[in-house]
Design a protein around this motif. Sequence first.
Motif, PDB file in Angstrom:
ATOM      1  N   THR A  21      48.948  28.823  52.357  1.00  0.00           N
ATOM      2  CA  THR A  21      49.339  28.433  51.004  1.00  0.00           C
ATOM      3  C   THR A  21      50.230  29.530  50.450  1.00  0.00           C
ATOM      4  O   THR A  21      49.832  30.694  50.396  1.00  0.00           O
ATOM      5  CB  THR A  21      48.114  28.240  50.101  1.00  0.00           C
ATOM      6  OG1 THR A  21      47.267  27.234  50.671  1.00  0.00           O
ATOM      7  CG2 THR A  21      48.533  27.818  48.698  1.00  0.00           C
ATOM      8  N   ASP A  23      52.109  31.215  47.503  1.00  0.00           N
ATOM      9  CA  ASP A  23      52.199  31.419  46.060  1.00  0.00           C
ATOM     10  C   ASP A  23      53.274  32.474  45.819  1.00  0.00           C
ATOM     11  O   ASP A  23      52.983  33.656  45.640  1.00  0.00           O
ATOM     12  CB  ASP A  23      50.841  31.855  45.503  1.00  0.00           C
ATOM     13  CG  ASP A  23      50.860  32.037  43.996  1.00  0.00           C
ATOM     14  OD1 ASP A  23      49.907  32.636  43.466  1.00  0.00           O
ATOM     15  OD2 ASP A  23      51.846  31.592  43.345  1.00  0.00           O
ATOM     16  N   HIS A  28      48.187  32.882  51.067  1.00  0.00           N
ATOM     17  CA  HIS A  28      46.741  32.760  51.255  1.00  0.00           C
ATOM     18  C   HIS A  28      46.515  31.991  52.558  1.00  0.00           C
ATOM     19  O   HIS A  28      47.261  31.060  52.879  1.00  0.00           O
ATOM     20  CB  HIS A  28      46.094  32.035  50.080  1.00  0.00           C
ATOM     21  CG  HIS A  28      46.418  32.643  48.745  1.00  0.00           C
ATOM     22  ND1 HIS A  28      45.697  33.690  48.208  1.00  0.00           N
ATOM     23  CD2 HIS A  28      47.407  32.370  47.857  1.00  0.00           C
ATOM     24  CE1 HIS A  28      46.214  34.024  47.035  1.00  0.00           C
ATOM     25  NE2 HIS A  28      47.257  33.247  46.799  1.00  0.00           N
ATOM     26  N   LYS A  30      43.773  30.062  55.319  1.00  0.00           N
ATOM     27  CA  LYS A  30      42.498  29.478  55.715  1.00  0.00           C
ATOM     28  C   LYS A  30      42.592  29.157  57.197  1.00  0.00           C
ATOM     29  O   LYS A  30      43.519  28.458  57.641  1.00  0.00           O
ATOM     30  CB  LYS A  30      42.198  28.202  54.921  1.00  0.00           C
ATOM     31  CG  LYS A  30      41.722  28.447  53.497  1.00  0.00           C
ATOM     32  CD  LYS A  30      40.314  29.015  53.478  1.00  0.00           C
ATOM     33  CE  LYS A  30      39.759  29.103  52.070  1.00  0.00           C
ATOM     34  NZ  LYS A  30      38.372  29.635  52.056  1.00  0.00           N
ATOM     35  N   HIS A  71      45.683  17.558  51.390  1.00  0.00           N
ATOM     36  CA  HIS A  71      44.626  17.997  50.473  1.00  0.00           C
ATOM     37  C   HIS A  71      44.524  19.517  50.359  1.00  0.00           C
ATOM     38  O   HIS A  71      43.863  20.022  49.445  1.00  0.00           O
ATOM     39  CB  HIS A  71      43.266  17.441  50.929  1.00  0.00           C
ATOM     40  CG  HIS A  71      43.196  15.947  50.938  1.00  0.00           C
ATOM     41  ND1 HIS A  71      43.029  15.200  49.797  1.00  0.00           N
ATOM     42  CD2 HIS A  71      43.284  15.060  51.955  1.00  0.00           C
ATOM     43  CE1 HIS A  71      43.006  13.911  50.108  1.00  0.00           C
ATOM     44  NE2 HIS A  71      43.155  13.802  51.416  1.00  0.00           N
ATOM     45  N   GLY A  72      45.147  20.245  51.294  1.00  0.00           N
ATOM     46  CA  GLY A  72      44.936  21.683  51.331  1.00  0.00           C
ATOM     47  C   GLY A  72      43.524  21.987  51.800  1.00  0.00           C
ATOM     48  O   GLY A  72      42.740  21.087  52.125  1.00  0.00           O
ATOM     49  N   GLU A  74      40.624  24.041  50.194  1.00  0.00           N
ATOM     50  CA  GLU A  74      40.036  24.852  49.124  1.00  0.00           C
ATOM     51  C   GLU A  74      38.852  25.650  49.659  1.00  0.00           C
ATOM     52  O   GLU A  74      38.667  26.818  49.331  1.00  0.00           O
ATOM     53  CB  GLU A  74      39.611  23.950  47.968  1.00  0.00           C
ATOM     54  CG  GLU A  74      38.965  24.674  46.804  1.00  0.00           C
ATOM     55  CD  GLU A  74      38.524  23.719  45.713  1.00  0.00           C
ATOM     56  OE1 GLU A  74      38.971  22.556  45.728  1.00  0.00           O
ATOM     57  OE2 GLU A  74      37.713  24.128  44.871  1.00  0.00           O
ATOM     58  N   SER A  75      38.053  24.987  50.447  1.00  0.00           N
ATOM     59  CA  SER A  75      36.906  25.625  51.100  1.00  0.00           C
ATOM     60  C   SER A  75      36.574  24.811  52.327  1.00  0.00           C
ATOM     61  O   SER A  75      36.967  23.640  52.448  1.00  0.00           O
ATOM     62  CB  SER A  75      35.695  25.679  50.166  1.00  0.00           C
ATOM     63  OG  SER A  75      35.204  24.368  49.907  1.00  0.00           O
ATOM     64  N   GLN A  78      34.505  21.726  51.159  1.00  0.00           N
ATOM     65  CA  GLN A  78      35.270  20.664  50.515  1.00  0.00           C
ATOM     66  C   GLN A  78      36.157  19.935  51.516  1.00  0.00           C
ATOM     67  O   GLN A  78      36.296  18.708  51.471  1.00  0.00           O
ATOM     68  CB  GLN A  78      36.126  21.239  49.381  1.00  0.00           C
ATOM     69  CG  GLN A  78      36.794  20.186  48.499  1.00  0.00           C
ATOM     70  CD  GLN A  78      35.786  19.299  47.805  1.00  0.00           C
ATOM     71  OE1 GLN A  78      34.842  19.780  47.182  1.00  0.00           O
ATOM     72  NE2 GLN A  78      35.968  17.994  47.917  1.00  0.00           N
ATOM     73  N   PHE A  79      36.744  20.673  52.451  1.00  0.00           N
ATOM     74  CA  PHE A  79      37.581  20.057  53.470  1.00  0.00           C
ATOM     75  C   PHE A  79      36.752  19.117  54.333  1.00  0.00           C
ATOM     76  O   PHE A  79      37.185  17.993  54.649  1.00  0.00           O
ATOM     77  CB  PHE A  79      38.230  21.143  54.326  1.00  0.00           C
ATOM     78  CG  PHE A  79      39.286  20.638  55.259  1.00  0.00           C
ATOM     79  CD1 PHE A  79      39.161  20.792  56.631  1.00  0.00           C
ATOM     80  CD2 PHE A  79      40.434  20.015  54.777  1.00  0.00           C
ATOM     81  CE1 PHE A  79      40.135  20.339  57.501  1.00  0.00           C
ATOM     82  CE2 PHE A  79      41.419  19.566  55.630  1.00  0.00           C
ATOM     83  CZ  PHE A  79      41.272  19.717  56.997  1.00  0.00           C
ATOM     84  N   HIS A  82      36.061  15.856  52.439  1.00  0.00           N
ATOM     85  CA  HIS A  82      37.217  14.957  52.482  1.00  0.00           C
ATOM     86  C   HIS A  82      37.272  14.199  53.804  1.00  0.00           C
ATOM     87  O   HIS A  82      37.480  12.978  53.828  1.00  0.00           O
ATOM     88  CB  HIS A  82      38.513  15.757  52.303  1.00  0.00           C
ATOM     89  CG  HIS A  82      38.809  16.182  50.903  1.00  0.00           C
ATOM     90  ND1 HIS A  82      38.727  15.328  49.826  1.00  0.00           N
ATOM     91  CD2 HIS A  82      39.214  17.373  50.393  1.00  0.00           C
ATOM     92  CE1 HIS A  82      39.056  15.975  48.717  1.00  0.00           C
ATOM     93  NE2 HIS A  82      39.345  17.224  49.046  1.00  0.00           N
TER      94      HIS A  82
END
Length: 298
Positions: A21, A23, A28, A30, A71-72, A74-75, A78-79, A82
């Motif tokens: 990601t 920014d 960042h 993952k 979706h990216g 996030e954690s 959460q992934f 999904h």
Amino acid sequence: MPTILGQNQYGKAENRVVRITRDGTTHHIKDLNVSVALSGDMDEVHYSGSNANVLPTDTTKNTVYAFAKEHGIESAEQFGIHLARHFVTSQEPIHRARIRIEEYSWERIEAAGEGRHSFVREGRETRLAQITFDGERWEVVSGLKDLTVLNSTASEFWGYVKDRYTTLKEAYDRILATSVSGRWRFNWTDDAQEMPDWETSYEETRKHMLQAFAETYSLSLQQTMYQMGTRIIDHRGEIDEVRFSLPNSHHFLVDMEPFGLKNDNEVYFAADRPYGLIEATVLRDGCEARIPVDLTNL
């Protein structure tokens, strides 16, 4: 003897996905290992071989990469939510989805210059030392292995030799990653000399190694490796020789076009093998090499 089908599942295991990601100049990361297992109305594929209710495992793999883009991440939790929700709600025969995720943590390397895009894998490497004494002279070689580092940008690879078997595309913005195996030989050989502070030397050598990795705009892993060794020699007067063995941990951009998506240097497939293996020795001018080429024998 009659038989019946018991509990069963299928899916694609160990999908390595790295999501960057961006920014601005701060990146960042993952880094996940995702395993998908699906179960449901799957009797006929076992009894008769009918694939009518089977979503291909290759599709589950593609879904992992597409979701990382759409979706990216996030954690990990959460992934996984999904993914599991998608498989169960989009495919009527699938009644249950199990998503297992391993997450590999990275610590940001703070370095001079613009950009915050360099990382070192959390969890310390293995520290090594070999001491040799013949009754008169000492030889001390220190080192480390399994120091995993990654630059999410500031790396290119192009202008190389091409022949009829070359398929690799030139890269002008790529991930550079490796697991460092390194040894360094001290010039302390005699009790009459002042002995180095071994703890400080190790920490400072490691620091210079990481900073050189982070601060080198790399056109090749060889260039980065040479800069790592040069920085150690330049800053640590007690060291005369550095030997590195660096596997090139390849990260390939996933082709998103079949899904109607554009992969703008965001989602990669992390390949663990085969890998390029880059090795070299960096010496203080006027010194001779003594560290074995095969570091496993040290």
